[in-house]
Design a protein around this motif. Structure first.
Motif, PDB file in Angstrom:
ATOM      1  N   ASP A 185       0.788  -1.294   0.085  1.00 18.96           N
ATOM      2  CA  ASP A 185      -0.159  -0.015   0.056  1.00 18.96           C
ATOM      3  C   ASP A 185       1.003   1.294   0.110  1.00 18.96           C
ATOM      4  OD1 ASP A 185      -2.509   1.505   0.116  1.00 18.96           O
ATOM      5  OD2 ASP A 185      -2.064   1.720   2.363  1.00 18.96           O
ATOM      6  N   GLN A 186       1.941   1.256   0.633  1.00 20.58           N
ATOM      7  CA  GLN A 186       2.705   2.599   0.849  1.00 20.58           C
ATOM      8  C   GLN A 186       4.291   2.276   0.412  1.00 20.58           C
ATOM      9  OE1 GLN A 186       2.241   4.201   4.862  1.00 20.58           O
ATOM     10  NE2 GLN A 186       0.041   3.303   5.069  1.00 20.58           N
ATOM     11  N   GLY A 187       4.702   1.232   0.207  1.00 17.36           N
ATOM     12  CA  GLY A 187       6.070   1.366  -0.143  1.00 17.36           C
ATOM     13  C   GLY A 187       7.063   0.553   0.548  1.00 17.36           C
ATOM     14  N   PHE A 188       8.169   0.396   0.325  1.00 14.08           N
ATOM     15  CA  PHE A 188       9.079  -0.273   1.023  1.00 14.08           C
ATOM     16  C   PHE A 188       9.518   0.459   2.370  1.00 14.08           C
ATOM     17  CE2 PHE A 188      13.750  -0.982   2.066  1.00 14.08           C
ATOM     18  CZ  PHE A 188      13.964  -2.348   2.605  1.00 14.08           C
ATOM     19  N   PHE A 189       9.863   1.727   2.257  1.00 10.96           N
ATOM     20  CA  PHE A 189      10.502   2.292   3.214  1.00 10.96           C
ATOM     21  C   PHE A 189       9.417   2.466   4.450  1.00 10.96           C
ATOM     22  CE2 PHE A 189      13.300   3.967   0.008  1.00 10.96           C
ATOM     23  CZ  PHE A 189      14.641   3.416   0.673  1.00 10.96           C
ATOM     24  N   SER A 190       8.148   2.674   4.152  1.00  8.21           N
ATOM     25  CA  SER A 190       7.129   2.844   5.078  1.00  8.21           C
ATOM     26  C   SER A 190       7.057   1.406   5.670  1.00  8.21           C
ATOM     27  CB  SER A 190       5.759   3.049   4.529  1.00  8.21           C
ATOM     28  OG  SER A 190       5.834   4.557   4.018  1.00  8.21           O
ATOM     29  N   ALA A 191       7.060   0.356   4.934  1.00  6.36           N
ATOM     30  CA  ALA A 191       6.898  -0.983   5.551  1.00  6.36           C
ATOM     31  C   ALA A 191       8.002  -1.302   6.445  1.00  6.36           C
ATOM     32  CB  ALA A 191       6.775  -1.976   4.321  1.00  6.36           C
ATOM     33  N   LEU A 192       9.300  -0.686   6.176  1.00  5.04           N
ATOM     34  CA  LEU A 192      10.478  -1.152   6.878  1.00  5.04           C
ATOM     35  C   LEU A 192      10.235  -0.375   8.350  1.00  5.04           C
ATOM     36  CD1 LEU A 192      13.387  -2.182   7.109  1.00  5.04           C
ATOM     37  CD2 LEU A 192      14.177  -0.123   6.244  1.00  5.04           C
ATOM     38  N   ILE A 193       9.972   0.912   8.342  1.00  2.00           N
ATOM     39  CA  ILE A 193       9.874   1.643   9.677  1.00  2.00           C
ATOM     40  C   ILE A 193       8.472   1.005  10.361  1.00  2.00           C
ATOM     41  CG2 ILE A 193       9.133   3.762  10.650  1.00  2.00           C
ATOM     42  CD1 ILE A 193      10.246   5.170   8.080  1.00  2.00           C
ATOM     43  N   PHE A 194       7.421   0.602   9.707  1.00  2.00           N
ATOM     44  CA  PHE A 194       6.177  -0.034  10.657  1.00  2.00           C
ATOM     45  C   PHE A 194       6.786  -1.313  11.048  1.00  2.00           C
ATOM     46  CE2 PHE A 194       2.005  -2.001  10.157  1.00  2.00           C
ATOM     47  CZ  PHE A 194       1.486  -1.626  11.519  1.00  2.00           C
ATOM     48  N   GLY A 195       7.588  -2.053  10.231  1.00  2.00           N
ATOM     49  CA  GLY A 195       7.887  -3.351  10.683  1.00  2.00           C
ATOM     50  C   GLY A 195       8.906  -3.291  11.974  1.00  2.00           C
TER      51      GLY A 195
ATOM     52  N   ILE B  68       7.294  -4.136  19.493  1.00  2.00           N
ATOM     53  CA  ILE B  68       6.305  -4.168  20.260  1.00  2.00           C
ATOM     54  C   ILE B  68       6.154  -5.646  20.317  1.00  2.00           C
ATOM     55  CG2 ILE B  68       3.649  -4.200  20.420  1.00  2.00           C
ATOM     56  CD1 ILE B  68       3.923  -1.536  18.727  1.00  2.00           C
ATOM     57  N   TYR B  69       6.436  -6.669  19.347  1.00  2.00           N
ATOM     58  CA  TYR B  69       6.170  -8.081  19.557  1.00  2.00           C
ATOM     59  C   TYR B  69       7.348  -8.486  20.371  1.00  2.00           C
ATOM     60  CZ  TYR B  69       7.692 -12.776  18.458  1.00  2.00           C
ATOM     61  OH  TYR B  69       8.181 -14.150  18.645  1.00  2.00           O
ATOM     62  N   GLY B  70       8.400  -8.053  20.442  1.00  2.00           N
ATOM     63  CA  GLY B  70       9.548  -8.252  21.367  1.00  2.00           C
ATOM     64  C   GLY B  70       9.170  -8.192  22.845  1.00  2.00           C
ATOM     65  N   ALA B  71       8.683  -7.054  23.285  1.00  2.00           N
ATOM     66  CA  ALA B  71       8.020  -6.674  24.448  1.00  2.00           C
ATOM     67  C   ALA B  71       7.081  -7.778  24.990  1.00  2.00           C
ATOM     68  CB  ALA B  71       7.577  -5.316  24.561  1.00  2.00           C
ATOM     69  N   VAL B  72       5.944  -7.844  24.078  1.00  2.00           N
ATOM     70  CA  VAL B  72       5.227  -8.775  24.477  1.00  2.00           C
ATOM     71  C   VAL B  72       5.374 -10.256  24.667  1.00  2.00           C
ATOM     72  CG1 VAL B  72       2.745  -9.987  23.703  1.00  2.00           C
ATOM     73  CG2 VAL B  72       3.282  -7.390  23.284  1.00  2.00           C
ATOM     74  N   TYR B  73       6.505 -10.778  23.773  1.00  2.00           N
ATOM     75  CA  TYR B  73       7.142 -11.979  23.981  1.00  2.00           C
ATOM     76  C   TYR B  73       8.090 -12.117  25.022  1.00  2.00           C
ATOM     77  CZ  TYR B  73       9.659 -16.217  22.771  1.00  2.00           C
ATOM     78  OH  TYR B  73      10.224 -17.423  22.842  1.00  2.00           O
ATOM     79  N   TRP B  74       8.597 -10.989  25.563  1.00  2.00           N
ATOM     80  CA  TRP B  74       9.413 -11.240  26.803  1.00  2.00           C
ATOM     81  C   TRP B  74       8.624 -11.416  27.882  1.00  2.00           C
ATOM     82  CZ3 TRP B  74       9.712  -7.724  30.915  1.00  2.00           C
ATOM     83  CH2 TRP B  74      10.730  -7.776  31.860  1.00  2.00           C
ATOM     84  N   VAL B  75       7.472 -10.700  27.957  1.00  2.00           N
ATOM     85  CA  VAL B  75       6.541 -10.812  29.098  1.00  2.00           C
ATOM     86  C   VAL B  75       6.043 -12.296  29.334  1.00  2.00           C
ATOM     87  CG1 VAL B  75       4.327 -10.263  30.170  1.00  2.00           C
ATOM     88  CG2 VAL B  75       5.737  -8.455  29.121  1.00  2.00           C
ATOM     89  N   PHE B  76       5.645 -12.697  28.235  1.00  2.00           N
ATOM     90  CA  PHE B  76       4.934 -14.155  28.408  1.00  2.00           C
ATOM     91  C   PHE B  76       6.312 -15.253  28.392  1.00  2.00           C
ATOM     92  CE2 PHE B  76       1.557 -12.574  26.216  1.00  2.00           C
ATOM     93  CZ  PHE B  76       0.492 -13.427  26.580  1.00  2.00           C
ATOM     94  N   GLU B  77       7.598 -14.796  27.979  1.00  2.00           N
ATOM     95  CA  GLU B  77       8.482 -15.939  28.355  1.00  2.00           C
ATOM     96  C   GLU B  77       8.980 -15.767  29.702  1.00  2.00           C
ATOM     97  OE1 GLU B  77      12.666 -17.074  25.945  1.00  2.00           O
ATOM     98  OE2 GLU B  77      12.408 -14.559  26.613  1.00  2.00           O
ATOM     99  N   LYS B  78       8.986 -14.499  30.507  1.00  2.00           N
ATOM    100  CA  LYS B  78       9.147 -14.318  31.639  1.00  2.00           C
ATOM    101  C   LYS B  78       8.024 -15.139  32.853  1.00  2.00           C
ATOM    102  CE  LYS B  78      11.539 -11.632  33.744  1.00  2.00           C
ATOM    103  NZ  LYS B  78      12.766 -11.816  34.539  1.00  2.00           N
ATOM    104  N   ILE B  79       6.746 -15.099  32.306  1.00  2.00           N
ATOM    105  CA  ILE B  79       5.895 -15.532  32.962  1.00  2.00           C
ATOM    106  C   ILE B  79       6.222 -17.263  32.927  1.00  2.00           C
ATOM    107  CG2 ILE B  79       3.293 -16.570  33.096  1.00  2.00           C
ATOM    108  CD1 ILE B  79       2.829 -13.641  31.786  1.00  2.00           C
TER     109      ILE B  79
END
Length: 242
Positions: free
Chosen positions: A67-77, A83-94
């Protein structure tokens, strides 16, 4: 009753802890089953969080790219991955917390098994760093499976050879760098004048290990790790070595 059981023990033989001392294996108790169920659920949850999270992340990045191109996808990614890393870290600690609770409870049960079973064999007992229970005296020894409660017994005549050794479990190296000097400010940049020194130190970790070779085809050898407890390892070796 314990003395009667002791006099009737056969070697080599496999018994159940429940028949010898009225205490079942850890996974045959309600507490053990509940702890194992909690651990399995925690591991499954972490696995699904990882799979679903990465799947959603990849899908959203792909949509953004189209929809918006490579660079937008890169920043969004990058933002989504953080965010995913923070959520995974919480579940891994549990999960780690549940795992620690499981093994602590299992260790407590191993100690109970040792306390209940050593009078039956008329022996000493040792709970290893891995949560196994080892019973031993100058006539016999036994290995207790903490999970299912099986008790494998051997007489000293069943042992072809017993060895004791101090094994290296690995090492850990730490490095420290110290700087001495001054920083001088110039017109265009700062300059550092001085010296630096690096100091490394390595710590080796050892454990005392008892290795026994038997005349029992179904159980030809076994190994007991005593960690740093050299006194218990040498005591067991001295009693069993004939």
């Amino acid at each position: 009753m314990q003395e009667a059981v002791q006099n009737n023990l056969q070697f080599p033989q496999v018994y159940q802890s429940e028949e010898l001392a009225s205490i079942p294996g850890f996974l045959n108790t309600e507490k053990g089953k509940a702890k194992l169920s909690q651990l399995e659920k925690a591991k499954n949850t972490t696995t699904w969080v990882s799979r679903i999270g990465l799947g959603i992340l990849a899908l959203l990045v792909l949509i953004t790219w189209i929809d918006q191109g490579f660079f937008s996808a890169l920043i969004f990614g990058v933002i989504l991955f953080l965010i995913y890393g923070a959520v995974y870290w919480v579940f891994e600690k549990i999960e780690k917390g549940v795992e620690k609770s499981y093994y602590n409870t299992r260790w407590d049960h191993a100690v109970q098994l040792g306390e209940k079973l050593y009078p039956v064999l008329g022996s000493y007992y040792y709970v290893t760093i891995y949560g196994e229970v080892f019973l031993y005296n100058d006539n016999a020894c036994a290995i207790v499976d903490v999970d299912n409660g099986s008790v494998q017994t051997f007489s000293v005549n069943d042992l072809k050879d017993v060895q004791i050794k101090e094994v290296n479990l690995g090492s850990e190296t730490t490095t420290e760098t110290k700087h001495k000097g001054n920083v001088y400010s110039g017109m265009f940049s700062d300059k550092y004048r001085g010296t630096s020194s690096t100091k490394s130190s390595t710590v080796n970790f050892f454990a005392w290990r008892l290795e026994a070779y038997t005349r029992v085809p179904a159980y030809p050898s076994f190994t007991i790790d005593f960690g740093e407890d050299s006194e218990a390892a040498k005591q067991a070796y001295g009693l069993l070595k004939q």
